[in-house]
Design a protein around this motif. Structure first.
Motif, PDB file in Angstrom:
ATOM      1  N   GLY A 264       8.864 -17.817   1.019  1.00 56.72           N
ATOM      2  CA  GLY A 264       8.654 -18.454   2.306  1.00 56.72           C
ATOM      3  C   GLY A 264       9.676 -17.977   3.319  1.00 56.72           C
ATOM      4  N   TYR A 265       9.469 -18.385   4.557  1.00 59.42           N
ATOM      5  CA  TYR A 265      10.398 -17.991   5.624  1.00 59.42           C
ATOM      6  C   TYR A 265      10.336 -19.011   6.745  1.00 59.42           C
ATOM      7  N   MET A 266      11.318 -18.957   7.609  1.00 61.29           N
ATOM      8  CA  MET A 266      11.371 -19.857   8.758  1.00 61.29           C
ATOM      9  C   MET A 266      12.166 -19.208   9.872  1.00 61.29           C
ATOM     10  N   TYR A 267      11.991 -19.731  11.065  1.00 62.15           N
ATOM     11  CA  TYR A 267      12.707 -19.227  12.236  1.00 62.15           C
ATOM     12  C   TYR A 267      14.013 -20.003  12.419  1.00 62.15           C
ATOM     13  N   PRO A 268      15.013 -19.379  13.043  1.00 64.09           N
ATOM     14  CA  PRO A 268      16.330 -20.026  13.165  1.00 64.09           C
ATOM     15  C   PRO A 268      16.322 -21.358  13.897  1.00 64.09           C
ATOM     16  N   ASP A 269      15.307 -21.609  14.746  1.00 62.86           N
ATOM     17  CA  ASP A 269      15.276 -22.859  15.507  1.00 62.86           C
ATOM     18  C   ASP A 269      14.548 -23.987  14.781  1.00 62.86           C
ATOM     19  N   PRO A 309      12.045 -23.988   3.656  1.00 65.02           N
ATOM     20  CA  PRO A 309      11.281 -23.657   4.860  1.00 65.02           C
ATOM     21  C   PRO A 309       9.906 -24.321   4.860  1.00 65.02           C
ATOM     22  N   GLN A 310       9.611 -25.033   5.936  1.00 65.39           N
ATOM     23  CA  GLN A 310       8.400 -25.830   6.021  1.00 65.39           C
ATOM     24  C   GLN A 310       7.160 -24.979   6.242  1.00 65.39           C
ATOM     25  N   LEU A 311       6.069 -25.406   5.607  1.00 64.12           N
ATOM     26  CA  LEU A 311       4.758 -24.819   5.865  1.00 64.12           C
ATOM     27  C   LEU A 311       3.935 -25.680   6.814  1.00 64.12           C
ATOM     28  N   ILE A 312       4.324 -26.957   6.958  1.00 60.73           N
ATOM     29  CA  ILE A 312       3.621 -27.858   7.871  1.00 60.73           C
ATOM     30  C   ILE A 312       4.636 -28.575   8.764  1.00 60.73           C
ATOM     31  N   LYS A 313       4.177 -28.952   9.973  1.00 62.38           N
ATOM     32  CA  LYS A 313       5.044 -29.611  10.939  1.00 62.38           C
ATOM     33  C   LYS A 313       5.007 -31.131  10.816  1.00 62.38           C
ATOM     34  N   ASP A 314       3.911 -31.666  10.259  1.00 59.88           N
ATOM     35  CA  ASP A 314       3.714 -33.114  10.236  1.00 59.88           C
ATOM     36  C   ASP A 314       2.710 -33.453   9.140  1.00 59.88           C
ATOM     37  N   TRP A 315       2.439 -34.758   8.980  1.00 60.08           N
ATOM     38  CA  TRP A 315       1.508 -35.182   7.932  1.00 60.08           C
ATOM     39  C   TRP A 315       0.047 -35.131   8.384  1.00 60.08           C
ATOM     40  N   ASP A 316      -0.178 -34.555   9.562  1.00 58.43           N
ATOM     41  CA  ASP A 316      -1.535 -34.146   9.923  1.00 58.43           C
ATOM     42  C   ASP A 316      -1.808 -32.732   9.423  1.00 58.43           C
ATOM     43  N   PHE A 317      -0.801 -32.159   8.733  1.00 54.30           N
ATOM     44  CA  PHE A 317      -0.897 -30.833   8.122  1.00 54.30           C
ATOM     45  C   PHE A 317      -1.000 -29.714   9.158  1.00 54.30           C
ATOM     46  N   THR A 318      -0.352 -29.904  10.300  1.00 53.21           N
ATOM     47  CA  THR A 318      -0.303 -28.852  11.306  1.00 53.21           C
ATOM     48  C   THR A 318       0.577 -27.713  10.791  1.00 53.21           C
TER      49      THR A 318
END
Length: 333
Positions: A264-269, A309-318
């Motif tokens: 996985g990966y993520m951005y610094p912000d 590193p997150q794959l979703i932003k919220d529990w709406d699965f965004t």
């Protein structure tokens, strides 16, 4: 008469939906040379997602079938359940097993195979670990796998048994651990698993937080039917990645199944951004292209808005950007 027809139709519809949810059949997975295969001897390449520890999801109010259904909707064929030793003890064995039973059922209904992962990080020989949540012991680890292998021996959907998440000495701070010592521990645990479930497929991780499999070149474990694990996050090596991945773990896939149970990966912000997970789509494209070429399976980390590193932003699965990438990659296959 119209009301009666509607009511009967509703019953039939609901029953039909319920029956179709249970209609997935799972062929037992085994190892044939360098491949995972099913009972028809067809090669199986796993592409899936990690969810958070079931205990944590209960506490967050998110332990629901929806998670498994969404994981499947993204194109996954396997889901990894990370069991933290501290959570296993706090909830208690019997109550935690109820969570795993429920998770396995939800996974089956969604058409997903399952990896059960003993999610510790550290040095099992010295009993020193990176954080209290990972604290365990050799005895507790034996006992866990004795329990799991007996409980799921007749459940082909529980395809893979990940013996220990990330072995590391943390730059020597957690003591020493040689490959020979680690192999001896693993062989004992695998013996326990196989005595209770002869058809189990154990997963064996290398050093450096489950990245480095170079000892396998000259000293593979002398036991059949296992697969090896690597966690090649972006900053485990600098670019160019591919020749270094080939040297560090990819060569193993020429002779044994390899599954990257965390990528996985993520951005610094992003929340929780940290090394070695900082990256972008260049990493994702290079990684999945290399895995396709080598026949390596993978499970992206993590289908949760809190852990990184997150794959979703919220529990709406965004989806996050990484989530969008892996969703697209799995859906294309």
């Amino acid at each position: 008469m119209k009301k009666r027809f509607s009511f009967l139709f509703l019953i039939i519809l609901v029953f039909g939906m319920s029956a179709s949810a249970q209609d997935h059949t799972f062929s037992r997975i085994s190892v044939d040379g360098k491949n995972f295969v099913n009972e028809q001897n067809e090669v199986v390449v796993f592409e899936g997602l990690n969810i958070a520890d079931p205990d944590r999801l209960v506490k967050e109010g998110q332990w629901k079938a929806d998670i498994f259904n969404e994981v499947a909707a993204w194109g996954a064929n396997i889901v990894r359940l990370p069991v933290h030793p501290a959570a296993w003890r706090e909830r208690g064995q019997e109550e935690y097993l109820k969570l795993l039973d429920q998770g396995v059922e939800w996974a089956k209904e969604a058409g997903l195979y399952v990896i059960i992962d003993w999610h510790s990080i550290g040095n099992l020989r010295t009993g020193l670990f990176q954080n209290e949540m990972y604290d365990t012991s050799i005895r507790e680890t034996y006992r866990f796998w004795y329990t799991i292998s007996r409980r799921y021996k007749d459940e082909p959907a529980v395809a893979l048994y990940e013996i220990f998440n990330e072995p590391t000495t943390y730059n020597g701070e957690l003591g020493t651990l040689t490959w020979e010592q680690w192999s001896d521990i693993l062989l004992d645990i695998i013996a326990v698993v196989r005595a209770n479930n002869p058809e189990a497929v154990p997963l064996v991780a290398g050093f450096n937080w489950a990245y480095d499999l170079t000892p396998v070149m000259n000293d593979p474990l002398p036991v059949a039917g296992i697969a090896y694990v690597s966690h090649p996050y972006p900053q485990k090596r600098e670019q160019p990645w591919v020749p270094q991945w080939e040297r560090d773990f990819g060569f193993v896939a020429d002779n044994y199944p390899v599954i990257a149970t965390e990528v996985g990966y993520m951005y610094p912000d992003q929340k929780g951004a940290h090394i070695p997970c900082l990256g972008d789509e260049t990493y994702g494209e290079t990684l999945t292209g290399y895995f396709d070429e080598k026949g390596i399976s993978y499970v992206a980390w993590v289908f949760d808005p809190g852990w990184s590193p997150q794959l979703i932003k919220d529990w709406d699965f965004t989806p996050t950007r990484a989530g969008e990438f892996f969703k697209s990659a799995m859906s294309e296959d």
